[in-house]
Design an enzyme around this catalytic site. Structure first.
Site, PDB file in Angstrom:
ATOM      1  N   LYS A  22      16.499  -7.608  -0.518  1.00 27.14           N
ATOM      2  CA  LYS A  22      16.587  -6.187  -0.159  1.00 27.14           C
ATOM      3  C   LYS A  22      16.419  -6.001   1.347  1.00 27.14           C
ATOM      4  O   LYS A  22      17.211  -5.298   1.982  1.00 27.14           O
ATOM      5  CB  LYS A  22      15.507  -5.417  -0.941  1.00 27.14           C
ATOM      6  N   GLY A  94      11.775   3.237   1.779  1.00 27.70           N
ATOM      7  CA  GLY A  94      10.962   3.252   2.995  1.00 27.70           C
ATOM      8  C   GLY A  94      11.644   2.492   4.118  1.00 27.70           C
ATOM      9  O   GLY A  94      11.578   2.884   5.288  1.00 27.70           O
ATOM     10  N   ARG A 122       5.006   9.352   1.976  1.00 24.46           N
ATOM     11  CA  ARG A 122       4.695   8.096   2.696  1.00 24.46           C
ATOM     12  C   ARG A 122       4.579   8.325   4.206  1.00 24.46           C
ATOM     13  O   ARG A 122       5.360   9.073   4.784  1.00 24.46           O
ATOM     14  CB  ARG A 122       5.757   7.042   2.360  1.00 24.46           C
ATOM     15  N   GLN A 169       8.518  -2.954   8.955  1.00 25.47           N
ATOM     16  CA  GLN A 169       9.282  -1.712   9.132  1.00 25.47           C
ATOM     17  C   GLN A 169       8.960  -1.096  10.487  1.00 25.47           C
ATOM     18  O   GLN A 169       9.855  -0.633  11.198  1.00 25.47           O
ATOM     19  CB  GLN A 169       8.986  -0.744   7.987  1.00 25.47           C
ATOM     20  N   ASP A 315       4.501  -7.217  -1.420  1.00 27.56           N
ATOM     21  CA  ASP A 315       5.279  -6.620  -2.516  1.00 27.56           C
ATOM     22  C   ASP A 315       5.048  -7.340  -3.849  1.00 27.56           C
ATOM     23  O   ASP A 315       5.456  -6.852  -4.904  1.00 27.56           O
ATOM     24  CB  ASP A 315       6.779  -6.647  -2.178  1.00 27.56           C
ATOM     25  N   ARG A 346      -0.267   1.455  -5.186  1.00 31.11           N
ATOM     26  CA  ARG A 346      -0.184   0.324  -6.125  1.00 31.11           C
ATOM     27  C   ARG A 346      -1.541  -0.230  -6.525  1.00 31.11           C
ATOM     28  O   ARG A 346      -1.597  -1.031  -7.472  1.00 31.11           O
ATOM     29  CB  ARG A 346       0.724  -0.775  -5.547  1.00 31.11           C
ATOM     30  N   ARG A 389       8.686  -1.927  -8.733  1.00 34.99           N
ATOM     31  CA  ARG A 389       7.909  -3.165  -8.934  1.00 34.99           C
ATOM     32  C   ARG A 389       6.857  -3.006 -10.035  1.00 34.99           C
ATOM     33  O   ARG A 389       6.509  -3.976 -10.693  1.00 34.99           O
ATOM     34  CB  ARG A 389       7.282  -3.623  -7.615  1.00 34.99           C
TER      35      ARG A 389
HETATM   36  C1  S3P Z   1       9.957  -4.265   4.275  1.00 37.64           C
HETATM   37  C2  S3P Z   1       8.691  -4.379   4.775  1.00 37.64           C
HETATM   38  C3  S3P Z   1       7.483  -4.212   3.958  1.00 37.64           C
HETATM   39  C4  S3P Z   1       7.789  -4.272   2.465  1.00 37.64           C
HETATM   40  C5  S3P Z   1       8.996  -3.479   2.100  1.00 37.64           C
HETATM   41  C6  S3P Z   1      10.224  -3.975   2.850  1.00 37.64           C
HETATM   42  C7  S3P Z   1      11.107  -4.453   5.193  1.00 37.64           C
HETATM   43  O1  S3P Z   1       6.917  -2.944   4.228  1.00 37.64           O
HETATM   44  O2  S3P Z   1       6.673  -3.863   1.720  1.00 37.64           O
HETATM   45  O3  S3P Z   1       9.253  -3.573   0.712  1.00 37.64           O
HETATM   46  O4  S3P Z   1      12.245  -4.641   4.723  1.00 37.64           O
HETATM   47  O5  S3P Z   1      10.887  -4.430   6.413  1.00 37.64           O
HETATM   48  P1  S3P Z   1       5.950  -2.718   5.492  1.00 37.64           P
HETATM   49  O6  S3P Z   1       6.730  -2.935   6.726  1.00 37.64           O
HETATM   50  O7  S3P Z   1       5.504  -1.289   5.371  1.00 37.64           O
HETATM   51  O8  S3P Z   1       4.824  -3.682   5.324  1.00 37.64           O
END
Ligand code: S3P
Length: 433
Positions: A22, A94, A122, A169, A315, A346, A389
């Site tokens: 993803k 997100g 969020r 992120q 995750d 979670r 999840r």
């Molecule tokens: C992701 C980063 C993670 C992860 C999310 C995907 C990404 O989040 O939990 O499912 O693709 O950069 P965080 O950056 O908030 O830790």
């Protein structure tokens, strides 16, 4: 949609290829959209989250074609992005919401974006705060913390940012803005988060420097289109790795799974709990390591999960919690406060739903404590609470439950793994020889 699952599986056997990663699928669209030329993405995850990213970039004027086995992005460079006439809808994602804010921070036009009811809760300040420091004009509820958000970008300058959270992120949003800002942008994290953006930037001919926990980019870069083959998502494979370890008489092989070390905490946990797991055929595709994993029914012991490893398995904690219900002893998961700001809180959703199945689990401020082994009950109704999840963890739990379970809102699973139930049924129908 509710899903009725019949309970205890006599075995899970066979080989599957989990869908594309993803995180990598999102990034392939985003970098392809701002690169010059045609990018072809194979094994793209056709889950709802990644389709939200495609939809948003189409609204920004990028032409993106979807065929059965690939996605083609016709990039016209960063300056090819257009002011959207519609509100961008990021759905449940997100990653779409936060990373696209990074792209838009440097884009000289106005955009409004919003998502679903989970996204609306969020925290976005972790991204909008540093992007404002770079010069983007952002507003939204709670002073730019919650969607809907409005952003007018352009004329941004590079910053040196020390992120209080280890979040890919946050890191990626700032780096994406930095690519088209004046000067150098440096992001330092408290622990290493997934580094797919850094690796993929290299695949697109970008210049990115990694120095331990600091990542930097120079502004004014042009990216060049490329071909990306997305590896299988280890976060999706995790559900079947745990299933193979906890369901009686099982052996599951998962092919072409991404094995980036910023994501493989689940493998370390399974090994430390005594799972019989082997890895073969390791190779590199687009700067990302990939391999095949084989797991079989295992005698498990409890473990402790915390510290810098948390970002390598954040995750996977819902499915690790289920794993721990079948391990001998007390498993402690700590330093995982970030769980509270995922698609659901979670800590709350894992603990409440596993308790309904009879698990010995309690919530703590920063994680959970699970005592095992316990046999899980049937004839119970549980819920995903709209969190993909949680839905998949409960479906795997059903394979060791003493009776039928009903999962409410099971359709949330299509966010990251649309073929999940087809794969589960395939593994259930392969008979032992
Ligand atoms: C992701 C980063 C993670 C992860 C999310 C995907 C990404 O989040 O939990 O499912 O693709 O950069 P965080 O950056 O908030 O830790």
């Amino acid at each position: 949609m509710d899903k009725v699952l019949t309970g205890k599986s006599p075995s899970l056997k066979g080989t599957i290829r989990v869908p594309g990663d993803k995180s990598i699928s999102h990034r392939a669209i985003m970098l392809g959209a701002i690169a010059e030329g045609t990018t072809r993405v194979q094994n793209f995850l056709m889950g709802e989250d990644c389709l939200s990213t495609i939809d948003c970039f189409r609204k920004l004027g990028v032409s993106i074609d979807i065929t059965e086995d690939s996605v083609t992005v016709l990039g016209r460079g960063f300056l090819g992005l257009k002011e959207p006439s519609e509100i961008l809808y990021t759905g449940n994602s997100g990653t779409t919401t936060r990373l696209i804010l990074g792209v838009l921070a440097a884009a000289p036009f106005h955009t409004i974006l919003t998502g679903d009811s989970s996204i609306a809760k969020r925290p976005m300040k972790r991204v909008t705060g540093p992007l404002r420091q770079m010069g983007a004009d952002i507003d939204g509820r709670e002073d730019g913390n919650l969607t809907p958000l409005s952003i007018r970008g352009g004329h941004t300058k590079g910053i040196e940012y020390h992120s209080p959270v280890a979040s890919a992120q946050v890191k990626s949003a700032i780096l994406l803005a930095g690519l088209h800002s004046n000067g150098t942008t440096i992001v330092t994290e408290p622990a290493r988060s997934r580094d797919h953006t850094e690796r993929m930037l290299k695949a697109f001919g970008g210049d990115v420097t990694v120095n331990e926990l600091a990542v930097s980019v120079e502004g004014g870069q042009t990216l060049t289109a490329t071909s990306i083959e997305v590896p299988g998502d280890i976060s999706s494979a995790a559900f079947f790795l745990v299933a193979g370890a906890i369901v009686q008489d099982s052996e599951i092989r998962l092919e072409k799974v991404g094995l980036n070390e910023t994501r493989t905490g689940i493998i370390d946990v399974l090994k430390s709990m005594g799972a019989s797991l082997s890895i073969s055929n390791i190779r590199e595709v687009n700067f990302e390591p990939v391999g095949d994993l084989t797991i079989s029914t295992s005698q498990l012991v409890a473990t402790e999960v915390g510290g810098e490893n948390i970002s390598r398995l954040i995750d996977e904690i819902p499915i690790i919690a289920l794993l721990a219900t079948q391990a001998n002893g007390v498993t402690v998961i700590k330093d995982a406060e970030e769980l509270k700001v995922k698609e659901t809180n979670r800590i709350d959703t894992v603990v409440s739903e596993l308790k309904k199945l009879g698990a010995n689990i309690k919530a703590t401020e920063d994680g959970m404590i699970i005592t095992g082994p316990t046999s899980l009950k049937g004839d119970v109704e549980v819920s995903s609470f709209g969190d993909h999840r949680i839905g998949m963890m409960l479906s795997i739990a059903s394979c060791i439950c003493n009776g039928q379970i009903v999962i409410k809102d099971a359709d949330a699973i299509s966010v990251s793994y649309p073929s999940f139930f087809a794969h589960l049924e395939q593994l259930q129908t392969v008979k032992s020889v």
